[in-house]
Design an enzyme around this catalytic site. Structure first.
Site, PDB file in Angstrom:
ATOM      1  N   CYS A 115      10.837  42.033 -13.011  1.00  0.00           N
ATOM      2  CA  CYS A 115      11.024  43.462 -13.301  1.00  0.00           C
ATOM      3  C   CYS A 115      12.055  43.659 -14.400  1.00  0.00           C
ATOM      4  CB  CYS A 115      11.434  44.197 -12.046  1.00  0.00           C
ATOM      5  SG  CYS A 115      12.855  43.461 -11.283  1.00  0.00           S
ATOM      6  N   GLU A 135       0.487  40.994  -0.369  1.00  0.00           N
ATOM      7  CA  GLU A 135      -0.713  40.236   0.041  1.00  0.00           C
ATOM      8  C   GLU A 135      -1.003  39.087  -0.914  1.00  0.00           C
ATOM      9  OE1 GLU A 135      -0.360  43.332  -0.851  1.00  0.00           O
ATOM     10  OE2 GLU A 135      -2.072  44.165  -1.949  1.00  0.00           O
ATOM     11  N   THR A 195       7.689  44.546  -0.131  1.00  0.00           N
ATOM     12  CA  THR A 195       8.167  43.656  -1.206  1.00  0.00           C
ATOM     13  C   THR A 195       7.025  43.096  -2.055  1.00  0.00           C
ATOM     14  OG1 THR A 195       8.233  41.821   0.368  1.00  0.00           O
ATOM     15  CG2 THR A 195      10.273  43.054   0.053  1.00  0.00           C
ATOM     16  N   PRO A 196       7.357  42.627  -3.261  1.00  0.00           N
ATOM     17  CA  PRO A 196       6.349  42.189  -4.225  1.00  0.00           C
ATOM     18  C   PRO A 196       6.107  40.675  -4.193  1.00  0.00           C
ATOM     19  CG  PRO A 196       8.428  42.333  -5.338  1.00  0.00           C
ATOM     20  CD  PRO A 196       8.708  42.618  -3.883  1.00  0.00           C
ATOM     21  N   TRP A 197       5.258  40.238  -5.124  1.00  0.00           N
ATOM     22  CA  TRP A 197       4.837  38.836  -5.127  1.00  0.00           C
ATOM     23  C   TRP A 197       5.592  37.984  -6.134  1.00  0.00           C
ATOM     24  CZ3 TRP A 197       3.487  38.664 -10.160  1.00  0.00           C
ATOM     25  CH2 TRP A 197       2.944  39.812 -10.738  1.00  0.00           C
ATOM     26  N   LYS A 253       6.961  43.974   5.036  1.00  0.00           N
ATOM     27  CA  LYS A 253       5.561  43.876   4.597  1.00  0.00           C
ATOM     28  C   LYS A 253       5.578  43.222   3.219  1.00  0.00           C
ATOM     29  CE  LYS A 253       2.311  45.188   2.549  1.00  0.00           C
ATOM     30  NZ  LYS A 253       1.615  44.251   1.606  1.00  0.00           N
ATOM     31  N   GLU A 309      13.014  49.897  -6.288  1.00  0.00           N
ATOM     32  CA  GLU A 309      13.297  49.004  -7.418  1.00  0.00           C
ATOM     33  C   GLU A 309      11.959  48.766  -8.091  1.00  0.00           C
ATOM     34  OE1 GLU A 309      13.470  46.333  -9.610  1.00  0.00           O
ATOM     35  OE2 GLU A 309      14.237  44.812  -8.223  1.00  0.00           O
ATOM     36  N   THR A 351       5.844  50.984 -10.344  1.00  0.00           N
ATOM     37  CA  THR A 351       6.271  52.383 -10.353  1.00  0.00           C
ATOM     38  C   THR A 351       5.214  53.260  -9.674  1.00  0.00           C
ATOM     39  OG1 THR A 351       7.597  51.971 -12.301  1.00  0.00           O
ATOM     40  CG2 THR A 351       7.027  54.269 -11.895  1.00  0.00           C
ATOM     41  N   GLU A 352       3.933  52.932  -9.871  1.00  0.00           N
ATOM     42  CA  GLU A 352       2.867  53.734  -9.251  1.00  0.00           C
ATOM     43  C   GLU A 352       2.976  53.704  -7.734  1.00  0.00           C
ATOM     44  OE1 GLU A 352       0.867  56.018 -10.434  1.00  0.00           O
ATOM     45  OE2 GLU A 352       2.034  55.552 -12.229  1.00  0.00           O
ATOM     46  N   GLU A 375       4.899  48.240 -19.130  1.00  0.00           N
ATOM     47  CA  GLU A 375       5.279  46.946 -18.559  1.00  0.00           C
ATOM     48  C   GLU A 375       4.064  46.023 -18.501  1.00  0.00           C
ATOM     49  OE1 GLU A 375       6.253  46.808 -14.234  1.00  0.00           O
ATOM     50  OE2 GLU A 375       7.975  45.627 -14.886  1.00  0.00           O
TER      51      GLU A 375
HETATM   52  N1  LIG Z   1       9.335  45.658 -10.210  1.00  0.00           N
HETATM   53  C1  LIG Z   1       8.800  44.565  -9.716  1.00  0.00           C
HETATM   54  O1  LIG Z   1       9.517  43.689  -9.285  1.00  0.00           O
HETATM   55  C2  LIG Z   1       7.328  44.440  -9.635  1.00  0.00           C
HETATM   56  C3  LIG Z   1       6.494  45.140 -10.471  1.00  0.00           C
HETATM   57  N2  LIG Z   1       5.163  44.972 -10.376  1.00  0.00           N
HETATM   58  C4  LIG Z   1       4.294  45.700 -11.328  1.00  0.00           C
HETATM   59  O2  LIG Z   1       3.204  46.204 -10.619  1.00  0.00           O
HETATM   60  C5  LIG Z   1       1.975  45.761 -11.180  1.00  0.00           C
HETATM   61  C6  LIG Z   1       0.931  45.631 -10.108  1.00  0.00           C
HETATM   62  O3  LIG Z   1       1.313  44.680  -9.132  1.00  0.00           O
HETATM   63  P1  LIG Z   1       0.972  44.955  -7.602  1.00  0.00           P
HETATM   64  O4  LIG Z   1       0.955  43.708  -6.869  1.00  0.00           O
HETATM   65  O5  LIG Z   1      -0.275  45.754  -7.518  1.00  0.00           O
HETATM   66  O6  LIG Z   1       2.253  45.803  -7.164  1.00  0.00           O
HETATM   67  P2  LIG Z   1       2.385  46.859  -6.022  1.00  0.00           P
HETATM   68  O7  LIG Z   1       3.490  47.762  -6.355  1.00  0.00           O
HETATM   69  O8  LIG Z   1       1.071  47.472  -5.715  1.00  0.00           O
HETATM   70  O9  LIG Z   1       2.781  45.951  -4.755  1.00  0.00           O
HETATM   71  C7  LIG Z   1       4.077  45.813  -4.230  1.00  0.00           C
HETATM   72  C8  LIG Z   1       4.039  45.958  -2.724  1.00  0.00           C
HETATM   73  O10 LIG Z   1       3.626  47.281  -2.367  1.00  0.00           O
HETATM   74  C9  LIG Z   1       2.570  47.215  -1.425  1.00  0.00           C
HETATM   75  N3  LIG Z   1       1.751  48.417  -1.560  1.00  0.00           N
HETATM   76  C10 LIG Z   1       0.703  48.641  -2.408  1.00  0.00           C
HETATM   77  N4  LIG Z   1       0.205  49.877  -2.224  1.00  0.00           N
HETATM   78  C11 LIG Z   1       0.948  50.470  -1.264  1.00  0.00           C
HETATM   79  C12 LIG Z   1       0.946  51.753  -0.658  1.00  0.00           C
HETATM   80  N5  LIG Z   1       0.065  52.687  -1.003  1.00  0.00           N
HETATM   81  N6  LIG Z   1       1.867  52.026   0.279  1.00  0.00           N
HETATM   82  C13 LIG Z   1       2.773  51.109   0.634  1.00  0.00           C
HETATM   83  N7  LIG Z   1       2.826  49.861   0.114  1.00  0.00           N
HETATM   84  C14 LIG Z   1       1.930  49.544  -0.833  1.00  0.00           C
HETATM   85  C15 LIG Z   1       1.871  45.928  -1.761  1.00  0.00           C
HETATM   86  O11 LIG Z   1       1.069  45.500  -0.709  1.00  0.00           O
HETATM   87  C16 LIG Z   1       3.053  45.028  -2.031  1.00  0.00           C
HETATM   88  O12 LIG Z   1       3.613  44.562  -0.815  1.00  0.00           O
HETATM   89  C17 LIG Z   1       2.356  44.489 -11.892  1.00  0.00           C
HETATM   90  O13 LIG Z   1       1.485  44.207 -12.912  1.00  0.00           O
HETATM   91  C18 LIG Z   1       3.731  44.818 -12.401  1.00  0.00           C
HETATM   92  O14 LIG Z   1       3.625  45.549 -13.611  1.00  0.00           O
HETATM   93  C19 LIG Z   1       4.617  44.150  -9.435  1.00  0.00           C
HETATM   94  C20 LIG Z   1       5.385  43.441  -8.571  1.00  0.00           C
HETATM   95  C21 LIG Z   1       6.820  43.492  -8.656  1.00  0.00           C
HETATM   96  C1  LIG Z   2      16.969  38.152 -11.075  1.00  0.00           C
HETATM   97  N1  LIG Z   2      15.689  37.589 -10.742  1.00  0.00           N
HETATM   98  C2  LIG Z   2      15.013  37.288 -11.961  1.00  0.00           C
HETATM   99  C3  LIG Z   2      15.882  36.418  -9.948  1.00  0.00           C
HETATM  100  C4  LIG Z   2      14.960  38.505  -9.887  1.00  0.00           C
HETATM  101  C5  LIG Z   2      14.471  39.749 -10.507  1.00  0.00           C
HETATM  102  C6  LIG Z   2      14.007  40.731  -9.505  1.00  0.00           C
HETATM  103  C7  LIG Z   2      12.655  41.289  -9.749  1.00  0.00           C
HETATM  104  O1  LIG Z   2      11.909  40.855 -10.607  1.00  0.00           O
HETATM  105  O2  LIG Z   2      12.297  42.218  -9.017  1.00  0.00           O
END
Ligand SMILES: NC(=O)C1=CN([C@@H]2O[C@H](COP(=O)(O)OP(=O)(O)OC[C@H]3O[C@@H](n4cnc5c(N)ncnc54)[C@H](O)[C@@H]3O)[C@@H](O)[C@H]2O)C=CC1
Ligand SMILES: C[N+](C)(C)CCCC(=O)O
Length: 505
Positions: free
Chosen positions: A296, A190, A161-163, A187, A262, A242-243, A395
């Protein structure tokens, strides 16, 4: 300002108790609004993932699953309701911890804690009603056969999950997976793990059977990657970039492990010329400045009908300048800091690239002058945008909106769908038929009409295209963690009669 709590020093939550990370390493927790280090969290590695997955496997099959995976839904519902009650009891300290960890305004984290409790309660109800839905018959064209289905928990699930909504995004996965009868390894990110570790403390208080939920904090490549590729993890559910989503899908593919993803978004908000301007401006702001745009589903591309564009932008700038940007603990704060220095630098880079590509920074674009420390960025509105610019395509995940004008409905739809992403879209107009037409025309998993962002636990959540696949929330969120088994019975006394019986002599 609220009193500053001490940050609890937690270990990994595995098998119902706290456990030091195998390599003894910890990661600092930085308050992004002050840049001060306020605590630390354990850093799990592959060794800890092994132990956590083993604990979850054991909990799944202990006593033939009688205490969890095959227990009546009412048993699991009782635990989910107990967790919800504890979240409510601790609402203000959890909200405070999350604000200190992530920089988001206290009013927002308080609202998030309400949503967390409501989500546990909702899935408690669904856990109970799951039993009634078992053995639902399938009608067959041959009367000598009877068939029904069983919905069974998929097994041990890895939840990454994310931050941006730390405890809420974890809950969107933990509550339905536990309701389904799965056991889980969570997980969290961080960058914001404090409240997820407190969920471990709550699980202990409610005496959740050991190993049903395990929480391992740590870096993505060190703790997330071994979880997503673990052969004993039956499914991975992920929210994040997405990466990283692509990496997780690649790792899971090696074992043909199902995933739900997601991911990012670049969602449009279309505003027609028949609207109440101030009301629409407020939704446009909420769509991209709430949680400093780190959402997101943020509607970060604003499409304005040319007839109202000038008037709308004047009002938008006036409203944006009126947002209280402050330490997120201050009363009435509506824009806190972004989550980290890295995110801050990334957002500033997006803004400078937009400028160098020829866009106009109509308002904002820099650190607010009254805030000398912390990762704060003013609400930023960018115009003169072309569809080839980075700011239109990628994004940002920050308080930044880019604007384009349109003349016709079909032009608006074409611009709205001009993205690799497909999470959400929104339209504001007083013409109901037009809104319905646009809802169908948008290539996204979510459409908001006359608003942006309101989310209900009962309704499905998820995207198309590069925003991922699978749906969370609602009954679809429960199905994410269930597998369907058909049970077909031959109920005739007659032999099947396909082969000639051998001679009895
Ligand atoms: N769709 C959404 O809700 C989110 C999108 N993002 C986007 O991602 C960008 C970067 O943010 P990050 O914190 O780096 O996101 P991230 O996608 O790297 O992190 C999300 C989760 O994935 C974990 N993770 C990272 N690398 C992994 C791997 N190789 N295998 C398994 N788990 C892994 C992280 O520890 C964290 O728990 C943001 O700027 C934003 O554009 C970030 C967080 C949430
Ligand atoms: C709907 N909201 C804004 C509470 C959560 C959106 C979920 C996300 O950013 O991953």
């Amino acid at each position: 300002m609220a009193a500053q709590p001490t940050i609890p020093r937690r270990c990994l939550f595995i098998g119902g108790g706290w456990r030091e990370p195998s390599l003894g390493r910890r990661l600092p927790v930085v308050n992004p609004a002050t840049e001060a280090t306020i605590g630390d969290i354990p850093a799990a590695t592959a060794e800890d993932v092994e132990i956590a997955v083993a604990a979850a496997r054991d909990a799944f099959s202990r006593d033939g699953g009688r205490h969890w995976s095959r227990a009546p839904g009412a048993v699991r519902a009782k635990f989910l309701r107990a967790i919800a009650a504890k979240i409510k009891d601790r609402k203000s300290d959890l909200a405070l911890l999350e604000t200190l960890d992530s920089g988001k305004p206290l009013d927002e984290t308080n609202a998030d804690m309400d949503d967390v409790a409501a989500c546990f309660e909702y899935y408690a109800d669904l856990a109970e009603s799951l039993d009634e839905k078992q053995r639902s018959p399938i009608s067959l064209p041959m009367e000598n056969f009877k068939s029904h289905i069983l919905k069974e928990p998929i097994g041990v699930v890895g939840l990454i999950t994310p931050w941006n909504y730390p405890l809420l995004m974890a809950t969107w996965k933990v509550a339905p997976s536990l309701a389904a009868g799965c056991t889980a390894v969570l997980k969290p990110s961080e960058l914001a793990s404090l409240t997820c570790l407190e969920l471990g403390a709550i699980c202990m208080e409610v005496a959740l059977p050991p190993g049903v939920l395990n929480i391992i904090t740590g870096l993505g490549p060190e703790a997330g990657a071994p979880l997503s590729s673990h052969p004993h993890v039956d499914k991975v559910a992920f929210t994040g970039s997405t990466e990283t989503g692509k990496r997780i899908m690649t790792a899971a593919a090696q074992m043909v492990k199902p995933v739900s993803l997601e991911l990012g978004g670049k969602s449009p908000l279309i505003v027609f010329d028949d609207v109440d301007i101030d009301k629409a401006v407020e939704w446009a702001m909420f769509g991209v400045f709430a949680n400093a745009g780190q959402v997101c589903s943020a509607t970060s591309r604003l499409l304005l009908h040319e007839k109202i564009a000038k008037q709308f932008l004047d009002r938008l700038v006036a409203w944006a300048k009126n947002i209280k940007v402050s330490d997120p603990l201050e009363e009435g704060c509506r824009l806190g800091s972004v989550v980290s220095e890295e995110q801050y630098e990334k957002i500033k880079k997006f803004i400078s690239t937009a400028r160098s590509e020829g866009a106009t920074i109509l308002c904002g674009g820099a650190r607010p002058q009254h805030l000398r420390r912390g990762f704060f960025i003013e609400p930023t509105i960018i115009t003169d945008v072309s569809t080839s610019m980075q700011i239109w395509r990628e994004e940002v995940f920050g308080p930044v909106i880019c604007v384009k004008e349109f003349r016709t409905e079909s032009e608006a739809v074409e611009l709205a769908n001009d993205t690799h992403y497909g999470l959400a879209g929104a339209v504001i107009s007083n013409d109901e038929e037009r809104c319905q037409r646009i809802s169908k025309a948008l290539h996204s998993g979510i459409v908001w009409i006359n608003c942006s962002q309101p989310t209900f636990v009962q309704a499905p959540w998820g995207g198309n295209k590069r925003s991922g696949f699978g749906r969370e929330l609602g009954e679809w969120g429960l199905d994410n963690y269930l597998t369907i088994k058909q049970v077909t019975k031959y109920c005739s006394d007659e032999p099947w009669g396909w082969y000639q019986p051998p001679s009895k002599l």
